[in-house]
Scaffold this motif. Structure first.
Motif, PDB file in Angstrom:
ATOM      1  N   ARG A  93       0.809  -1.218   0.000  1.00 41.98           N
ATOM      2  CA  ARG A  93       0.000   0.000   0.000  1.00 41.98           C
ATOM      3  C   ARG A  93       0.842   1.268   0.000  1.00 41.98           C
ATOM      4  NH1 ARG A  93      -5.114  -0.763   4.082  1.00 41.98           N
ATOM      5  NH2 ARG A  93      -5.499  -2.990   3.773  1.00 41.98           N
ATOM      6  N   LEU A  94       1.952   1.250   0.750  1.00 47.02           N
ATOM      7  CA  LEU A  94       2.735   2.467   0.928  1.00 47.02           C
ATOM      8  C   LEU A  94       4.024   2.481   0.124  1.00 47.02           C
ATOM      9  CD1 LEU A  94       2.406   2.772   4.818  1.00 47.02           C
ATOM     10  CD2 LEU A  94       1.185   4.118   3.102  1.00 47.02           C
ATOM     11  N   GLY A  95       4.350   1.369  -0.523  1.00 45.59           N
ATOM     12  CA  GLY A  95       5.643   1.246  -1.175  1.00 45.59           C
ATOM     13  C   GLY A  95       6.643   0.640  -0.206  1.00 45.59           C
ATOM     14  N   PRO A  96       7.699   0.025  -0.726  1.00 45.94           N
ATOM     15  CA  PRO A  96       8.632  -0.703   0.147  1.00 45.94           C
ATOM     16  C   PRO A  96       9.355   0.183   1.154  1.00 45.94           C
ATOM     17  CG  PRO A  96       9.485  -0.544  -2.095  1.00 45.94           C
ATOM     18  CD  PRO A  96       8.075  -0.085  -2.151  1.00 45.94           C
ATOM     19  N   VAL A  97       9.645   1.431   0.794  1.00 44.46           N
ATOM     20  CA  VAL A  97      10.401   2.296   1.710  1.00 44.46           C
ATOM     21  C   VAL A  97       9.545   2.703   2.895  1.00 44.46           C
ATOM     22  CG1 VAL A  97      11.593   4.501   1.972  1.00 44.46           C
ATOM     23  CG2 VAL A  97      11.936   3.135  -0.103  1.00 44.46           C
ATOM     24  N   PHE A  98       8.414   3.358   2.622  1.00 46.87           N
ATOM     25  CA  PHE A  98       7.547   3.795   3.716  1.00 46.87           C
ATOM     26  C   PHE A  98       6.940   2.599   4.459  1.00 46.87           C
ATOM     27  CE2 PHE A  98       7.331   7.869   1.333  1.00 46.87           C
ATOM     28  CZ  PHE A  98       7.684   8.724   2.376  1.00 46.87           C
ATOM     29  N   GLY A  99       6.568   1.541   3.720  1.00 51.23           N
ATOM     30  CA  GLY A  99       5.930   0.401   4.355  1.00 51.23           C
ATOM     31  C   GLY A  99       6.827  -0.270   5.376  1.00 51.23           C
ATOM     32  N   GLU A 100       8.052  -0.581   5.003  1.00 48.11           N
ATOM     33  CA  GLU A 100       8.960  -1.249   5.934  1.00 48.11           C
ATOM     34  C   GLU A 100       9.407  -0.301   7.048  1.00 48.11           C
ATOM     35  OE1 GLU A 100       9.479  -4.347   6.138  1.00 48.11           O
ATOM     36  OE2 GLU A 100       8.616  -4.989   4.229  1.00 48.11           O
ATOM     37  N   ARG A 101       9.551   0.979   6.722  1.00 48.68           N
ATOM     38  CA  ARG A 101       9.918   1.955   7.746  1.00 48.68           C
ATOM     39  C   ARG A 101       8.841   2.046   8.825  1.00 48.68           C
ATOM     40  NH1 ARG A 101      10.704   7.546   5.188  1.00 48.68           N
ATOM     41  NH2 ARG A 101      12.582   6.540   4.354  1.00 48.68           N
ATOM     42  N   LEU A 102       7.587   2.087   8.395  1.00 53.69           N
ATOM     43  CA  LEU A 102       6.486   2.169   9.347  1.00 53.69           C
ATOM     44  C   LEU A 102       6.408   0.900  10.197  1.00 53.69           C
ATOM     45  CD1 LEU A 102       4.082   3.865  10.332  1.00 53.69           C
ATOM     46  CD2 LEU A 102       2.670   2.714   8.617  1.00 53.69           C
ATOM     47  N   LEU A 103       6.589  -0.254   9.571  1.00 51.09           N
ATOM     48  CA  LEU A 103       6.583  -1.511  10.310  1.00 51.09           C
ATOM     49  C   LEU A 103       7.681  -1.546  11.375  1.00 51.09           C
ATOM     50  CD1 LEU A 103       5.923  -4.094   7.468  1.00 51.09           C
ATOM     51  CD2 LEU A 103       4.509  -3.782   9.506  1.00 51.09           C
ATOM     52  N   LYS A 104       8.865  -1.083  11.027  1.00 50.59           N
ATOM     53  CA  LYS A 104       9.979  -1.061  11.966  1.00 50.59           C
ATOM     54  C   LYS A 104       9.684  -0.134  13.136  1.00 50.59           C
ATOM     55  CE  LYS A 104      14.174  -1.322  13.665  1.00 50.59           C
ATOM     56  NZ  LYS A 104      14.511  -2.435  14.597  1.00 50.59           N
ATOM     57  N   LEU A 105       9.226   1.079  12.841  1.00 52.19           N
ATOM     58  CA  LEU A 105       8.969   2.056  13.900  1.00 52.19           C
ATOM     59  C   LEU A 105       7.869   1.587  14.847  1.00 52.19           C
ATOM     60  CD1 LEU A 105       9.188   5.438  11.966  1.00 52.19           C
ATOM     61  CD2 LEU A 105      10.628   4.735  13.866  1.00 52.19           C
ATOM     62  N   LEU A 106       6.758   1.087  14.283  1.00 50.54           N
ATOM     63  CA  LEU A 106       5.647   0.681  15.133  1.00 50.54           C
ATOM     64  C   LEU A 106       5.891  -0.679  15.775  1.00 50.54           C
ATOM     65  CD1 LEU A 106       2.520   2.001  13.207  1.00 50.54           C
ATOM     66  CD2 LEU A 106       3.992   3.130  14.885  1.00 50.54           C
ATOM     67  N   GLY A 107       6.693  -1.521  15.129  1.00 44.40           N
ATOM     68  CA  GLY A 107       7.083  -2.764  15.774  1.00 44.40           C
ATOM     69  C   GLY A 107       7.906  -2.509  17.032  1.00 44.40           C
ATOM     70  N   ASP A 108       8.714  -1.458  16.995  1.00 50.18           N
ATOM     71  CA  ASP A 108       9.532  -1.082  18.149  1.00 50.18           C
ATOM     72  C   ASP A 108       8.793  -0.120  19.082  1.00 50.18           C
ATOM     73  OD1 ASP A 108      11.585  -2.601  17.106  1.00 50.18           O
ATOM     74  OD2 ASP A 108      12.619  -0.896  16.185  1.00 50.18           O
ATOM     75  N   GLY A 109       7.572   0.251  18.717  1.00 46.18           N
ATOM     76  CA  GLY A 109       6.834   1.247  19.478  1.00 46.18           C
ATOM     77  C   GLY A 109       6.640   0.937  20.949  1.00 46.18           C
TER      78      GLY A 109
END
Length: 427
Positions: free
Chosen positions: A89-105
């Protein structure tokens, strides 16, 4: 709050006192003015103040008035959306970045609680996403595989282990997330507010923003009693937005969610019901969530509003559901009852908005407020401080999406939750 015990229920009854605040009654200047006293606004204010910026925070009601003071208290990692869907949905850059940030949230939330000695009943024992039937089991297995390929510490537990941890045999399995936990949400909000004040933030309550203007290249936000002039404005009002940024509220369908709290369970029941103190929610479309507070109360919730006919329908359903989950409890009475609104965006993703020059904010948490709100507040602070560029944010800038027939859709969901609970005969 609001002279209504159904607004914040157990959380208001058991949270530490809020810091002493007052309404804005003068004209101020600052580096940044933040509108909204929830997790995003206070996280942003705290990070900015600790970096030496002069910050004024304006809250329309009281600290934690909106979703921050009413939610279940699960410190979840990630979003409702399946992990593999985000890069699509967001593209590989934003998608994986968001997953990393919120996974560590959750770790950021817990670090702030430790650093600032926030008394909020923190439990670090993880959460259990419980599967209902074969379809639910397949869903959590997919989530497990998608998170594990990103090295997340999640694991599907079989029905036997799930029964041991939850205290009931109704589920076919569960996804155990070691990153997650639980807390007292209003206590966390009030603790953040106290940390903000200690860091130098000027914090005003009962101060809704009614208008904005510009002066010499700066932004000016106006309340009934005063104003704040600043280089930057952070809009952190989300689904409870009013005034100049009411469009943030209008791009979200507000889904009602209620919680009921029993009296403290007996020591015998506490030995078998959630002995590890994990937070729980299930895979049903009209989901249920439950967890224990520090005193051993069982907090049980689902979709719906505790008003009009919903009061009796949802409470009767909760008694039936608890009787099936935990027959050993016998006749259940509730000490506290409350509800609030979850802002749902059309694509179930949060959104990063620019409302004009140097006026920014996140919105649309879709039922995941504690961890994303804290993370997004920090990210906004880093952008303002110049430590991150706009293209390095966790989401691309997006325009406001208007929801057509908003009131009708919200009424439909409220009525639908009543129908679902009226006819429900199983977990």
């Amino acid at each position: 709050m609001l002279n209504d015990s159904r607004s914040h229920g157990l959380w208001e009854a058991t949270a530490p006192e809020a810091p002493a605040t007052s309404a804005l009654e003068r004209n101020l200047s600052a580096d940044v003015v933040i509108v909204g006293g929830g997790y995003t606004g206070m996280s942003c204010a705290l990070h900015l103040a600790e970096a030496g910026r002069k910050v004024v925070l304006l809250e329309a009601h009281e600290i934690g008035f909106g979703g921050a003071g009413r939610n279940v208290g699960l410190i979840n990692a990630g979003l409702w959306v399946m992990p593999d869907d985000l890069p699509v949905r967001l593209g590989p850059v934003f998608g994986e970045r968001l997953l990393k940030l919120l996974g560590d949230g959750p770790s950021l939330v817990m670090e702030l609680i430790e650093k600032h000695n926030i008394e909020c009943e923190l439990q670090r024992n993880g959460t259990l996403h419980c599967a209902v039937g074969r379809a639910g089991l397949e869903e959590i297995r997919k989530r497990e595989a998608q998170w594990q390929k990103r090295s997340a510490p999640v694991q599907v537990l079989d029905a036997k282990e799930t029964a041991k941890r939850v205290g009931t045999g109704v589920y076919t399995g569960s996804l155990f997330d070691q990153r997650a936990g639980t807390l007292q949400p209003l206590a966390y909000a009030r603790g953040l507010a106290k940390a903000c004040i200690r860091a130098g933030v000027e914090l005003y309550t009962s101060s809704p923003v009614i208008d904005t203007s510009e002066r010499g290249g700066n932004k000016v936000v106006h309340t009934a009693g005063g104003s704040v002039e600043a280089e930057w404005v952070v809009v952190a009002t989300d689904a409870y937005s009013t005034g100049p940024w009411n469009s943030v509220r209008e791009e979200q369908v507000r889904l009602p969610y209620f919680n009921l709290a029993t009296s403290p369970l007996s020591p015998e029941n506490l030995r078998s019901i959630l002995p590890g103190r994990e937070g729980v929610w299930d895979t049903k479309a009209v989901l249920s969530s439950f967890r224990l507070d520090r005193s051993g109360r069982l907090v049980f919730g689902s979709v719906g509003a505790l008003r009009a006919t919903g009061i009796s329908i949802h409470k009767d359903w909760a008694r039936r559901a608890l009787a099936r989950l935990y027959p050993q409890l016998g006749k259940v009475e509730f000490e506290h009852e409350w509800y609030g609104q979850i802002g749902m965006t059309p694509d179930a993703l949060p959104r990063f908005h620019k409302f004009g020059r140097n006026t920014i904010g996140f919105a649309g948490y879709n039922g995941r407020g504690i961890s994303p709100g804290t993370v997004f507040g920090r990210e906004l602070a880093l952008l303002i401080l110049g430590e991150k560029k706009e293209e390095e944010m966790p989401l691309p800038v997006s325009g406001i999406l208007r929801n057509s027939f908003l009131q009708y859709r919200e009424a439909y969901y409220e009525a639908g939750s009543q129908i679902a609970h009226l006819v429900s005969e199983r977990i």
